[in-house]
Design an enzyme around this catalytic site. Sequence first.
Site, PDB file in Angstrom:
ATOM      1  CG  HIS A  27     -23.927  64.582 106.665  1.00  0.00           C
ATOM      2  ND1 HIS A  27     -23.399  63.506 106.005  1.00  0.00           N
ATOM      3  CD2 HIS A  27     -24.489  64.107 107.802  1.00  0.00           C
ATOM      4  CE1 HIS A  27     -23.658  62.396 106.702  1.00  0.00           C
ATOM      5  NE2 HIS A  27     -24.309  62.736 107.786  1.00  0.00           N
ATOM      6  CG  ASP A  65     -27.328  65.703 115.133  1.00  0.00           C
ATOM      7  OD1 ASP A  65     -26.318  65.360 114.478  1.00  0.00           O
ATOM      8  OD2 ASP A  65     -27.933  64.941 115.899  1.00  0.00           O
TER       9      ASP A  65
HETATM   10  C1  SDX Z   1     -24.048  63.381 112.462  1.00  0.00           C
HETATM   11  O1  SDX Z   1     -21.453  60.635 109.295  1.00  0.00           O
HETATM   12  C2  SDX Z   1     -22.724  60.550 109.599  1.00  0.00           C
HETATM   13  O2  SDX Z   1     -23.494  59.923 108.907  1.00  0.00           O
HETATM   14  C3  SDX Z   1     -23.120  61.306 110.849  1.00  0.00           C
HETATM   15  C4  SDX Z   1     -24.610  61.321 111.167  1.00  0.00           C
HETATM   16  C5  SDX Z   1     -25.129  59.931 111.486  1.00  0.00           C
HETATM   17  O3  SDX Z   1     -26.354  59.728 111.364  1.00  0.00           O
HETATM   18  O4  SDX Z   1     -24.328  59.100 111.957  1.00  0.00           O
HETATM   19  O5  SDX Z   1     -25.320  61.860 110.072  1.00  0.00           O
HETATM   20  C6  SDX Z   1     -24.897  62.161 112.400  1.00  0.00           C
HETATM   21  O6  SDX Z   1     -23.012  63.344 113.049  1.00  0.00           O
HETATM   22  C7  SDX Z   1     -24.511  64.612 111.723  1.00  0.00           C
HETATM   23  C8  SDX Z   1     -23.456  65.761 111.775  1.00  0.00           C
HETATM   24  C9  SDX Z   1     -23.613  66.468 113.133  1.00  0.00           C
HETATM   25  N1  SDX Z   1     -22.554  67.482 113.308  1.00  0.00           N
HETATM   26  C10 SDX Z   1     -22.814  68.784 113.225  1.00  0.00           C
HETATM   27  O7  SDX Z   1     -23.899  69.258 112.920  1.00  0.00           O
HETATM   28  C11 SDX Z   1     -21.625  69.678 113.582  1.00  0.00           C
HETATM   29  C12 SDX Z   1     -21.494  70.806 112.550  1.00  0.00           C
HETATM   30  N2  SDX Z   1     -21.102  70.203 111.258  1.00  0.00           N
HETATM   31  C13 SDX Z   1     -19.711  70.166 110.969  1.00  0.00           C
HETATM   32  O8  SDX Z   1     -18.794  70.207 111.968  1.00  0.00           O
HETATM   33  C14 SDX Z   1     -19.368  69.373 109.716  1.00  0.00           C
HETATM   34  O9  SDX Z   1     -20.262  69.715 108.744  1.00  0.00           O
HETATM   35  C15 SDX Z   1     -19.300  67.865 109.817  1.00  0.00           C
HETATM   36  C16 SDX Z   1     -18.442  67.409 110.948  1.00  0.00           C
HETATM   37  C17 SDX Z   1     -20.657  67.285 109.994  1.00  0.00           C
HETATM   38  C18 SDX Z   1     -18.722  67.338 108.500  1.00  0.00           C
HETATM   39  O10 SDX Z   1     -17.419  67.743 108.465  1.00  0.00           O
HETATM   40  P1  SDX Z   1     -16.501  67.505 107.163  1.00  0.00           P
HETATM   41  O11 SDX Z   1     -17.150  66.608 106.187  1.00  0.00           O
HETATM   42  O12 SDX Z   1     -15.156  67.151 107.660  1.00  0.00           O
HETATM   43  O13 SDX Z   1     -16.557  68.914 106.480  1.00  0.00           O
HETATM   44  P2  SDX Z   1     -15.407  69.951 106.548  1.00  0.00           P
HETATM   45  O14 SDX Z   1     -15.098  70.242 107.981  1.00  0.00           O
HETATM   46  O15 SDX Z   1     -14.315  69.495 105.650  1.00  0.00           O
HETATM   47  O16 SDX Z   1     -16.136  71.247 105.932  1.00  0.00           O
HETATM   48  C19 SDX Z   1     -16.014  71.573 104.571  1.00  0.00           C
HETATM   49  C20 SDX Z   1     -16.154  73.100 104.557  1.00  0.00           C
HETATM   50  C21 SDX Z   1     -15.127  73.802 105.457  1.00  0.00           C
HETATM   51  O17 SDX Z   1     -14.962  75.117 104.963  1.00  0.00           O
HETATM   52  P3  SDX Z   1     -13.653  75.426 104.001  1.00  0.00           P
HETATM   53  O18 SDX Z   1     -12.439  74.904 104.748  1.00  0.00           O
HETATM   54  O19 SDX Z   1     -13.928  74.682 102.714  1.00  0.00           O
HETATM   55  O20 SDX Z   1     -13.646  76.935 103.852  1.00  0.00           O
HETATM   56  O21 SDX Z   1     -17.448  73.461 105.101  1.00  0.00           O
HETATM   57  C22 SDX Z   1     -17.254  74.206 106.297  1.00  0.00           C
HETATM   58  C23 SDX Z   1     -15.845  73.934 106.768  1.00  0.00           C
HETATM   59  O22 SDX Z   1     -15.367  75.016 107.554  1.00  0.00           O
HETATM   60  N3  SDX Z   1     -18.263  73.691 107.249  1.00  0.00           N
HETATM   61  C24 SDX Z   1     -18.940  74.450 108.084  1.00  0.00           C
HETATM   62  C25 SDX Z   1     -19.799  73.576 108.750  1.00  0.00           C
HETATM   63  N4  SDX Z   1     -19.626  72.329 108.306  1.00  0.00           N
HETATM   64  C26 SDX Z   1     -18.654  72.405 107.375  1.00  0.00           C
HETATM   65  N5  SDX Z   1     -18.903  75.777 108.317  1.00  0.00           N
HETATM   66  C27 SDX Z   1     -19.769  76.234 109.260  1.00  0.00           C
HETATM   67  N6  SDX Z   1     -20.638  75.453 109.941  1.00  0.00           N
HETATM   68  C28 SDX Z   1     -20.681  74.133 109.714  1.00  0.00           C
HETATM   69  N7  SDX Z   1     -21.536  73.364 110.388  1.00  0.00           N
END
Ligand code: SDX
Length: 431
Positions: free
Chosen positions: A312, A370
């Site tokens: 998140h 989710d």
């Molecule tokens: C919702 O914003 C809100 O409040 C949203 C929400 C709401 O109520 O409105 O809470 C609802 O959208 C919840 C999130 C649902 N999405 C998912 O579950 C999809 C999977 N999650 C990710 O795609 C991700 O965690 C996000 C999109 C939720 C957040 O993305 P960020 O903040 O841009 O994080 P990032 O991509 O910069 O990740 C930081 C690191 C990265 O690794 P490095 O580059 O540091 O090596 O964490 C890794 C990412 O690759 N990472 C993940 C991951 N989420 C982040 N790696 C594997 N699986 C994941 N799910």
Amino acid sequence: MSFSPPQDDGTVSITFQGKTATLPVLSGASGNSVVDIRSLTKELGLFTFDPGLGSTAACESKITFIDGEKGILLYRGYPIEQLAAKSSFAEVAYLLLYGELPSKEEHEDFKERLLNHSLLHEQIRNFFNGYRRDAHPMAMLCGTVGGLSAFYPEGIDISNEESRDLSAVRLIAKMPTLAAWAYKYSRGEPFVYPRADYSYSENFINMLFARADRPYKVNPILSNALDRILILHADHEQNASTSTVRLTGSTGSHPFACVAAGIAALWGPAHGGANEAVLQMLGKIGSKENIPDFIAKVKDKNSNVRLMGFGHRVYKNFDPRAKIMQQTCYEVLEELGIKHDPLLELAIELEKYALNDDYFVQRKLYPNVDFYSGIIFKAMGIPKSMFTAFFAVARTVGWVSQWKEAFNDPLRRIYRPRQLYTGHQRRDLNK
Ligand code: SDX
């Protein structure tokens, strides 16, 4: 509700090419203070650079507070755990919209208003008839809600609070009917209408599952579980879809069109579409024996595979909603007499595995709202394609509350970010 100017919290100075700008630091009621950079460009000719806006406060708000480090979520100051346990979705909708919990009379009046606006103009049937039966419900919602703005031309008058409030109530009231009709349309079944003797969530379930050819009794455990799930999804400060609604609202657009834009943003698998993506992911993993291979793929940057329902932008601890969702999972499955749900067992194994893996621990990746919602929806007989539509029904309350709040903000202006340009310098056409 007036906006009290944020408290002065000192200043920061930025020096660039021999010039120094001294910028005020403002603090709110809780959470991070902010640097007010509005004079930066004028004083130093600089923009700030923040792709994804992870370090940018785009507005001031009094609606929802999140402490990502501690896993805290408050709606108008009330902890989500208390509201989920003791309140109803209609009551929480009133709280988010108007700032205080309703009195008994206000609550009854609000429920009556929602019921009075829960019907759709009969011509909306024609919108659905234009879709293929296998159209994704979010496509149908996005198109139909946008099209509904044509049925309420007066809603474009956003200059007065009464008109804005009516549009907000209409949208909250009509979303379950629209979502249920999208589901019925996909099954080729007759539409079911809202009933005056049902609550918001009972009506939603009844419109989804009641049929013309046999009596249908709403299971109170399911309607109560749905009511709690709607509370958990109602608002979440400046997430992507809410920011989309605020941005669209900042141009003075029709409130129904603003919510249609929010639906479009919520649809994405990185946002509200993650609940559907979690079910697809669990289906692909299949059994707990395959978890190590799947997690290895997630950790391999070239795989482009993410652990859906995890991570998140704000929470660097457990999403408090995920814990309540997991608890609700057990209650719904028990009520439905589902002793062993392989999907839930797989999800719990997957969560355990990830929470003990350094990749996730180091990045502070925890289950979000989710991760479990799809398992409950599936157990309730709701198809995957409808999961995000449920999220949209709930989040409409947050969208319209935040949209309305913006009009009371003396700092309100059209959203128009700038950029760091890295393209061609001026060049002439050689013609
Ligand atoms: C919702 O914003 C809100 O409040 C949203 C929400 C709401 O109520 O409105 O809470 C609802 O959208 C919840 C999130 C649902 N999405 C998912 O579950 C999809 C999977 N999650 C990710 O795609 C991700 O965690 C996000 C999109 C939720 C957040 O993305 P960020 O903040 O841009 O994080 P990032 O991509 O910069 O990740 C930081 C690191 C990265 O690794 P490095 O580059 O540091 O090596 O964490 C890794 C990412 O690759 N990472 C993940 C991951 N989420 C982040 N790696 C594997 N699986 C994941 N799910």
